[in-house]
Design a protein around this motif. Structure first.
Motif, mmCIF file in Angstrom:
data_model
loop_
_atom_site.group_PDB
_atom_site.id
_atom_site.type_symbol
_atom_site.label_atom_id
_atom_site.label_comp_id
_atom_site.label_asym_id
_atom_site.label_seq_id
_atom_site.Cartn_x
_atom_site.Cartn_y
_atom_site.Cartn_z
ATOM 1 N N SER A 155 0.843 -1.211 0.000
ATOM 2 C CA SER A 155 0.000 0.000 0.000
ATOM 3 C C SER A 155 0.863 1.240 0.000
ATOM 4 C CB SER A 155 -0.911 0.005 1.248
ATOM 5 O OG SER A 155 -1.771 -1.110 1.223
ATOM 6 N N ALA A 156 1.996 1.219 0.729
ATOM 7 C CA ALA A 156 2.955 2.336 0.758
ATOM 8 C C ALA A 156 2.234 3.639 0.984
ATOM 9 C CB ALA A 156 3.793 2.374 -0.518
ATOM 10 N N GLY A 157 1.445 3.756 1.898
ATOM 11 C CA GLY A 157 0.759 5.012 2.240
ATOM 12 C C GLY A 157 -0.497 5.241 1.474
ATOM 13 N N GLN A 158 -0.794 4.318 0.566
ATOM 14 C CA GLN A 158 -2.030 4.476 -0.200
ATOM 15 C C GLN A 158 -3.136 3.649 0.450
ATOM 16 O OE1 GLN A 158 -1.199 3.403 -4.230
ATOM 17 N NE2 GLN A 158 0.306 5.051 -4.547
ATOM 18 N N PRO A 159 -4.346 4.004 0.198
ATOM 19 C CA PRO A 159 -5.459 3.244 0.767
ATOM 20 C C PRO A 159 -5.444 1.804 0.259
ATOM 21 C CG PRO A 159 -6.194 5.379 -0.035
ATOM 22 C CD PRO A 159 -4.807 5.239 -0.527
ATOM 23 N N VAL A 160 -5.841 0.941 1.152
ATOM 24 C CA VAL A 160 -5.889 -0.488 0.811
ATOM 25 C C VAL A 160 -7.089 -0.715 -0.100
ATOM 26 C CG1 VAL A 160 -6.115 -2.822 1.686
ATOM 27 C CG2 VAL A 160 -4.834 -1.115 2.977
ATOM 28 N N GLN A 161 -6.803 -1.490 -1.160
ATOM 29 C CA GLN A 161 -7.829 -1.760 -2.145
ATOM 30 C C GLN A 161 -8.424 -3.137 -1.887
ATOM 31 O OE1 GLN A 161 -8.782 0.543 -4.368
ATOM 32 N NE2 GLN A 161 -7.229 1.948 -3.505
ATOM 33 N N LEU A 162 -9.688 -3.259 -2.292
ATOM 34 C CA LEU A 162 -10.351 -4.564 -2.163
ATOM 35 C C LEU A 162 -9.651 -5.621 -2.973
ATOM 36 C CD1 LEU A 162 -14.135 -3.556 -2.310
ATOM 37 C CD2 LEU A 162 -12.852 -4.395 -0.334
ATOM 38 N N LEU A 163 -9.053 -5.169 -4.081
ATOM 39 C CA LEU A 163 -8.375 -6.136 -4.929
ATOM 40 C C LEU A 163 -7.199 -6.723 -4.207
ATOM 41 C CD1 LEU A 163 -8.216 -7.493 -7.679
ATOM 42 C CD2 LEU A 163 -6.841 -5.563 -8.519
ATOM 43 N N ALA A 164 -6.530 -5.889 -3.412
ATOM 44 C CA ALA A 164 -5.384 -6.385 -2.649
ATOM 45 C C ALA A 164 -5.838 -7.401 -1.609
ATOM 46 C CB ALA A 164 -4.665 -5.222 -1.972
ATOM 47 N N LEU A 165 -6.950 -7.118 -0.993
ATOM 48 C CA LEU A 165 -7.485 -8.070 -0.005
ATOM 49 C C LEU A 165 -7.902 -9.375 -0.649
ATOM 50 C CD1 LEU A 165 -9.673 -5.730 2.261
ATOM 51 C CD2 LEU A 165 -7.376 -6.604 2.692
ATOM 52 N N GLU A 166 -8.455 -9.303 -1.853
ATOM 53 C CA GLU A 166 -8.890 -10.517 -2.540
ATOM 54 C C GLU A 166 -7.695 -11.361 -2.902
ATOM 55 O OE1 GLU A 166 -11.351 -13.363 -3.994
ATOM 56 O OE2 GLU A 166 -11.907 -11.588 -2.838
ATOM 57 N N ARG A 167 -6.588 -10.642 -3.365
ATOM 58 C CA ARG A 167 -5.399 -11.415 -3.720
ATOM 59 C C ARG A 167 -4.856 -12.113 -2.467
ATOM 60 N NH1 ARG A 167 -4.096 -6.884 -7.013
ATOM 61 N NH2 ARG A 167 -2.733 -6.101 -5.365
ATOM 62 N N LEU A 168 -4.879 -11.429 -1.301
ATOM 63 C CA LEU A 168 -4.413 -12.060 -0.061
ATOM 64 C C LEU A 168 -5.281 -13.281 0.292
ATOM 65 C CD1 LEU A 168 -3.586 -9.011 2.247
ATOM 66 C CD2 LEU A 168 -1.971 -10.598 1.170
ATOM 67 N N ARG A 169 -6.557 -13.153 0.118
ATOM 68 C CA ARG A 169 -7.443 -14.273 0.456
ATOM 69 C C ARG A 169 -7.135 -15.475 -0.395
ATOM 70 N NH1 ARG A 169 -12.268 -16.658 -0.707
ATOM 71 N NH2 ARG A 169 -12.490 -15.508 -2.649
ATOM 72 N N GLU A 170 -6.886 -15.195 -1.714
ATOM 73 C CA GLU A 170 -6.588 -16.305 -2.606
ATOM 74 C C GLU A 170 -5.234 -16.905 -2.289
ATOM 75 O OE1 GLU A 170 -6.925 -14.767 -6.506
ATOM 76 O OE2 GLU A 170 -9.138 -14.667 -6.475
ATOM 77 N N GLN A 171 -4.269 -16.057 -1.978
ATOM 78 C CA GLN A 171 -2.942 -16.566 -1.656
ATOM 79 C C GLN A 171 -2.976 -17.391 -0.357
ATOM 80 O OE1 GLN A 171 -0.420 -13.119 -1.473
ATOM 81 N NE2 GLN A 171 -0.470 -12.758 -3.707
ATOM 82 N N MET A 172 -3.741 -16.962 0.634
ATOM 83 C CA MET A 172 -3.758 -17.647 1.918
ATOM 84 C C MET A 172 -4.773 -18.806 1.943
ATOM 85 S SD MET A 172 -3.564 -14.345 4.462
ATOM 86 C CE MET A 172 -3.547 -15.353 5.907
ATOM 87 N N ALA A 173 -5.619 -18.853 0.908
ATOM 88 C CA ALA A 173 -6.643 -19.906 0.817
ATOM 89 C C ALA A 173 -7.493 -19.930 2.101
ATOM 90 C CB ALA A 173 -6.021 -21.273 0.559
ATOM 91 N N VAL A 174 -7.989 -18.762 2.461
ATOM 92 C CA VAL A 174 -8.829 -18.635 3.654
ATOM 93 C C VAL A 174 -10.240 -18.261 3.247
ATOM 94 C CG1 VAL A 174 -6.911 -18.046 5.152
ATOM 95 C CG2 VAL A 174 -8.134 -16.227 3.946
ATOM 96 N N ARG A 175 -11.082 -18.201 4.202
ATOM 97 C CA ARG A 175 -12.486 -17.938 3.898
ATOM 98 C C ARG A 175 -12.772 -16.452 3.822
ATOM 99 N NH1 ARG A 175 -17.678 -20.250 7.339
ATOM 100 N NH2 ARG A 175 -19.293 -19.435 5.906
ATOM 101 N N THR A 176 -12.250 -15.670 4.758
ATOM 102 C CA THR A 176 -12.562 -14.243 4.827
ATOM 103 C C THR A 176 -11.288 -13.491 5.164
ATOM 104 O OG1 THR A 176 -14.781 -14.737 5.633
ATOM 105 C CG2 THR A 176 -13.979 -12.487 5.979
ATOM 106 N N VAL A 177 -11.134 -12.320 4.484
ATOM 107 C CA VAL A 177 -10.055 -11.377 4.790
ATOM 108 C C VAL A 177 -10.720 -10.015 4.902
ATOM 109 C CG1 VAL A 177 -7.916 -10.284 4.025
ATOM 110 C CG2 VAL A 177 -8.293 -12.713 3.592
ATOM 111 N N ALA A 178 -10.426 -9.338 6.038
ATOM 112 C CA ALA A 178 -11.096 -8.059 6.257
ATOM 113 C C ALA A 178 -10.117 -7.090 6.893
ATOM 114 C CB ALA A 178 -12.317 -8.254 7.153
ATOM 115 N N LEU A 179 -10.357 -5.790 6.619
ATOM 116 C CA LEU A 179 -9.592 -4.720 7.211
ATOM 117 C C LEU A 179 -10.434 -4.154 8.345
ATOM 118 C CD1 LEU A 179 -6.965 -3.069 6.998
ATOM 119 C CD2 LEU A 179 -8.218 -1.431 5.570
#
Length: 757
Positions: A156-180
């Motif tokens: 993010s480097a000081g930028q707002p976190v995007q939903l797309l970034a959260l989705e990529r994390l969810r897919e990478q971690m193979a989890v059910r839910t990722v939330a900020l």
């Protein structure tokens, strides 16, 4: 036992068996019931078992006590019931005790095997393994979440976190839910999760605080409810704090929350191990109670077996002993004289036939007894009739048994002999002192009959006896008839014929008097006239001694002729005594008039009267009774003529019976002379019986004849000093008892009697 009682026992047995079976079933499934069932129902099941066991023990105890009481009272059939109860109880108890012993050991060892140390260790190991697996998943997710938070902060480097970034994390971690997540736990943005909820659940305040402190924190959720956990509600929640950055969307900390579902197989195995361990711990806590419950069930079954055996023994024993008890009870009733219809066992076996035969025999005995009672009643009627006849017979009847003892006496015998013969039943006639001679004579007459009976005697004899009574006053002439009775008894029948004999003698004397008066009186007058004529013709021709002898001889002849005339006149009067003309008269007045003839004796004190006050009137002939009083008073005065202190008393007195009722009037003439001689007492009323040198002996005979005409009783008694009955007489008493009373006294009759005199 009746059919209703048998059905009641059967229904009770089925009910108790069913209840015990239900209890045993409930107890037997105690170990397999869901968790909590045994804990909830343990107490009432235990006490219900105890209550049923106590009831069965009480029933068995009561039955045993009743059986022992029957044995102690020696009731028929009790020993047989006791033996059968012992046999069946032995058959039921011994196998039951054997099974109970084996089951007891088996239950103890089985329960101990359920809680073996190795099994407990295996369960603990499985539980630890499951916990370790889940902890590993939680830790692994915690590490992944921290790495993902770092990567997200760098990208993010000081930028707002995007939903797309959260989705990529969810897919990478193979989890059910990722939330900020914001610093307050609010969901800023989230990807994945359940389709039923728009946003995932917020993290708890505790988890948020721990993540703020430690940087990252994870926890396992959803295992509290096993059902929800098995439905997929079990999950791992991890919360990691994002590193601070100038490009953050707002002030405050932010957190990356990752929710991962627990794998189904791992969750199932873990829950199974956890459930088994929990149940094992629960059973371990209930180990002693479970042992007591199973042992109580075994004890209840044993008691039930004993109860069933004893109950079966009682039922079968009653079935076997009932016919015998019926017979025994029937025999006791028959022994007591109860011949009523007896109960019959409704069975077709030999015992039932025996009871029927006994009932038939009892009926036959009852019929026989009715016939016997009828015969006895007829015999009693005949005996009563015979007794009535005997009681009303004027003749005396005495029956002697084979030993010569008095067996039967009728009132006639007591009246004739004037002795209480009824009091001497069972004794010999010789024991009565006045009857000793009479008894010996009768016994000799019976012996003569048995040895050499006279012609015409066929088992009977007849004879006359004279009996002197104890008081020496009367002599009875008895006509006695004897007879032999089967087998060896003797019958004695006798009549008092004293009056008949006396009447015969009186009739004979009357006939003699009549003949003497006719044959003697006629020549007396010529004899007297001839003697007087001789004196008249020869007196002047004789002188001196011859003349004196003539005068003396003629005087003697004349005097003796006059005496003969007087004697003949008395005999004539005795023979020609007219019948009494009875009418009402006053005996006191009649006696007073007679006493006027003895005024000189009354004035000298040798004669006095004691007359009853208000005497009843009697039926009598004044002329004859005046002659009676005159004869008695004259005889009494003659008896005391030689005594300077001689006294004669004429007395009248009322006579009463035992009930106090007036029954007659008595006339008594009492003197203090020498009394009557024994020979006079025996034959005082016969003519020409006298002790006087100049008497004819017709006075008392006339008195007796007149008394018989009036229905009066004459009695002669010698008086003695009190207590000296065997001593010399101090006087005599003549009594006339009049029983024919008139309705009213007749003073005029007494006057007529005086004028007739």
């Amino acid at each position: 036992m009746t059919r209703a009682a048998r059905w009641a026992w059967l229904v009770s047995l089925v009910a108790v068996t069913g209840a015990c079976g239900v209890l045993a079933f409930l107890l037997s499934i105690g170990a397999t019931t869901p968790r909590g069932f045994f804990e909830r129902h343990y107490v009432w099941l235990f006490w219900l078992n105890a209550a049923v066991a106590a009831a069965l023990v009480l029933v068995i105890g009561i039955a045993a006590v009743r059986l022992l009481l029957r044995v102690r009272r020696a009731k028929f059939g009790s020993k047989l019931l006791l033996k059968l109860a012992g046999i069946f109880a032995l058959v039921g108890v011994v196998p039951g005790l054997l099974i109970y012993t084996v089951s007891y050991q088996f239950v103890n060892r089985s329960i101990d095997s359920w809680f073996d140390v190795r099994l407990a260790s295996a369960l603990d190991a499985g539980l630890n393994l499951g916990r370790g697996t889940l902890d590993g998943l939680v830790n692994e997710l915690s590490l992944k979440t921290r790495d993902a938070a770092d990567r997200l902060a760098e990208s993010s480097a000081g930028q707002p976190v995007q939903l797309l970034a959260l989705e990529r994390l969810r897919e990478q971690m193979a989890v059910r839910t990722v939330a900020l997540v914001g610093s307050g736990g609010q969901i800023l943005m989230a990807v994945g999760g359940d389709t039923s909820a728009l946003t995932p659940d917020r993290p708890s305040a505790t988890l948020l605080r721990q993540a703020r402190t430690a940087g990252v924190m994870s926890q396992l959720e959803g295992l509290e409810d096993e059902a929800l956990a098995l439905q997929g509600q079990a999950r791992i929640r991890a919360l990691a704090r994002l590193p601070a950055s100038d490009m953050s969307l707002g002030s405050g900390d932010r957190y990356l929350m990752v929710v991962q579902r627990v794998p189904g197989q791992v969750l199932t195995n873990a829950l199974a191990v956890q459930t088994a361990s929990s149940e094992y711990q629960q059973r371990a806590l209930e180990r002693d109670g479970l042992r007591r419950m199973y042992l109580g069930t075994l004890t209840l079954v044993l008691i039930l077996a004993v109860f069933a055996a004893l109950l079966l023994a009682v039922i079968l024993g009653n079935q076997l002993a009932r016919p015998l008890l019926l017979l025994a009870d029937g025999m006791r009733q028959v022994a007591k004289g109860d011949l009523s219809a007896k109960p019959v066992l409704a069975s077709r076996d030999e015992l039932g036939g025996l009871t029927r035969s006994f009932a038939d025999m009892t009926d036959q005995l009852a019929d026989a007894r009715v016939q016997v009672e009828r015969s006895v009643a007829q015999l009693e009627d005949a005996r009563s009739n015979l007794q009535t006849i005997l009681d009303n017979l004027t003749a005396g009847v005495i029956v002697f048994d084979a030993r010569g003892l008095i067996e039967t006496v009728n009132p006639g015998a007591t009246r004739i002999l004037r002795l209480p013969l009824s009091a001497y039943r069972g004794r010999r006639l010789e024991e009565l002192a006045p009857l000793q001679g009479f008894a010996q004579s009768v016994a000799q007459r019976f012996e003569q009959l048995g040895d050499s009976p006279e012609a015409g005697e066929r088992g009977t004899w007849q004879d006359a006896f004279e009996l002197q009574l104890e008081d020496g006053q009367d002599t009875l002439t008895l006509l006695v008839r004897g007879a032999q009775l089967p087998p060896d008894a003797r019958l004695l029948v006798f009549d008092d014929i004293s009056e008949v004999v006396s009447a015969q003698r009186s009739a004979a004397w009357s006939e003699v008097a009549r003949r003497l008066a006719h044959e003697i009186k006629n020549p007396l007058t010529p004899i007297q006239l001839s003697a007087e004529r001789l004196q008249h013709k020869l007196e002047a021709k004789l002188e001196g001694a011859d003349q004196a002898m003539l005068v003396r001889s003629v005087g003697t002849i004349v005097n003796q002729v006059q005496a003969m005339k007087q004697l003949v006149n008395e005999f004539r009067d005795y023979a020609r005594l007219p019948s009494a003309q009875l009418k009402a008269l006053d005996l006191n007045a009649l006696a007073s008039e007679v006493l006027l003839l003895y005024a000189e004796a009354q004035e000298s004190g040798r004669l006095h009267a004691e007359l009853a006050a208000d005497p009843p009137a009697i039926q009598g002939d004044p002329t004859q009774l005046r002659q009676v009083i005159h004869n008695l008073v004259q005889n009494a005065l003659d008896a005391v003529s030689d005594k300077p202190d001689g006294q004669v008393t004429l007395r009248t007195q009322k006579a009463f019976n035992d009930a106090g009722e007036l029954r007659g009037l008595r006339l008594q003439v009492i003197d203090n002379g020498p009394g009557f001689a024994d020979k006079v007492l025996k034959r005082a009323f016969e003519p020409y019986v006298t002790t006087k040198s100049k008497g004819t002996g017709l006075g008392l005979a006339v008195v007796k004849k007149i008394a018989d005409e009036h229905g009066a009783r004459v009695r002669l008694v010698n008086l003695h000093l009190q207590g000296d009955e065997g001593g010399a007489a101090i006087g005599a008493q003549v009594s006339l008892s009049f029983s024919k009373l008139a309705t009213a006294p007749g003073p005029l009759d007494a006057g007529n009697a005086h004028r007739a005199a």
